[in-house]
Design an enzyme around this catalytic site. Structure first.
Site, PDB file in Angstrom:
ATOM      1  N   GLU A 238       0.843  -1.200   0.000  1.00  0.00           N
ATOM      2  CA  GLU A 238       0.000   0.000   0.000  1.00  0.00           C
ATOM      3  C   GLU A 238       0.876   1.248   0.000  1.00  0.00           C
ATOM      4  O   GLU A 238       1.834   1.343   0.764  1.00  0.00           O
ATOM      5  CB  GLU A 238      -0.932   0.021   1.227  1.00  0.00           C
ATOM      6  CG  GLU A 238      -2.038  -1.024   1.141  1.00  0.00           C
ATOM      7  CD  GLU A 238      -3.231  -0.718   2.056  1.00  0.00           C
ATOM      8  OE1 GLU A 238      -3.308   0.380   2.643  1.00  0.00           O
ATOM      9  OE2 GLU A 238      -4.094  -1.616   2.178  1.00  0.00           O
TER      10      GLU A 238
ATOM     11  N   HIS B 270      -5.058   0.162  -2.489  1.00  0.00           N
ATOM     12  CA  HIS B 270      -5.437  -1.210  -2.156  1.00  0.00           C
ATOM     13  C   HIS B 270      -4.954  -2.075  -3.317  1.00  0.00           C
ATOM     14  O   HIS B 270      -5.665  -2.230  -4.303  1.00  0.00           O
ATOM     15  CB  HIS B 270      -6.963  -1.349  -2.028  1.00  0.00           C
ATOM     16  CG  HIS B 270      -7.524  -0.793  -0.755  1.00  0.00           C
ATOM     17  ND1 HIS B 270      -8.869  -0.776  -0.471  1.00  0.00           N
ATOM     18  CD2 HIS B 270      -6.899  -0.250   0.319  1.00  0.00           C
ATOM     19  CE1 HIS B 270      -9.063  -0.245   0.733  1.00  0.00           C
ATOM     20  NE2 HIS B 270      -7.889   0.099   1.226  1.00  0.00           N
TER      21      HIS B 270
ATOM     22  N   ASP C   1      -9.560   1.417   7.784  1.00  0.00           N
ATOM     23  CA  ASP C   1      -9.692   2.748   7.172  1.00  0.00           C
ATOM     24  C   ASP C   1     -10.779   3.561   7.875  1.00  0.00           C
ATOM     25  O   ASP C   1     -10.637   4.763   8.096  1.00  0.00           O
ATOM     26  CB  ASP C   1     -10.040   2.636   5.684  1.00  0.00           C
ATOM     27  CG  ASP C   1      -8.898   2.062   4.872  1.00  0.00           C
ATOM     28  OD1 ASP C   1      -7.737   2.151   5.330  1.00  0.00           O
ATOM     29  OD2 ASP C   1      -9.158   1.528   3.779  1.00  0.00           O
TER      30      ASP C   1
HETATM   31 ZN   LIG Z   1      -7.445   0.954   2.942  1.00  0.00          ZN
END
Ligand SMILES: [Zn+2]
Length: 132
Positions: A23, A83, A94
């Site tokens: 990420e 993602h 999140d």
């Molecule tokens: Zn996320």
């Protein structure tokens, strides 16, 4: 609500996300005008978790980035992250981050799809992304 961002800026995030199995994350700096988050600057921050499924921005880099932005009269209008293997929708983690940072959350996947969200009164609302 809407997120206004220059096409090149959005593309730069998508390109980095596409090349990374982990990420990637960072800030969107700019100005908030009523219902519009106007992005002036994209700033990548190191994901200190080095994870394909979650992120945490390096705290020192966060402080530096915010200081520099404030000197330019810009504020945090959004947080972006990728993602790599999941659709661009907020994960449970999140959502907790969105409570702490009530700004626009832009999420991109590894295939060029993206979405933006904001948490309002405990509910996720989609923010329309306007690439200009
Ligand atoms: Zn996320």
């Amino acid at each position: 609500m809407q997120l206004m961002i220059r096409q090149e800026a959005l593309k730069s995030i998508i390109q980095v996300a596409e090349k990374n199995d982990l990420e990637v994350c960072g800030f969107l700096f700019g100005r908030r005008e009523e219902e519009t988050f106007k992005v002036e600057e994209v700033r990548f921050i190191t994901n200190r978790l080095n994870s394909p499924t979650e992120f945490e921005m390096d705290p020192l880099e966060m402080v530096e980035a915010i200081d520099e932005a404030e000197e330019k009269g810009l504020e945090v209008v959004g947080i972006f992250h990728s993602h790599p293997k999941c659709p661009p929708r907020p994960s449970g983690k999140d959502l907790r981050g969105m409570e702490l940072w009530p700004v626009a959350w832009l999420i991109v996947d590894g295939k060029g799809n993206y979405g933006a969200y904001v948490l309002k009164d405990g509910r996720v609302e989609e923010v329309s992304v306007k690439a200009v």
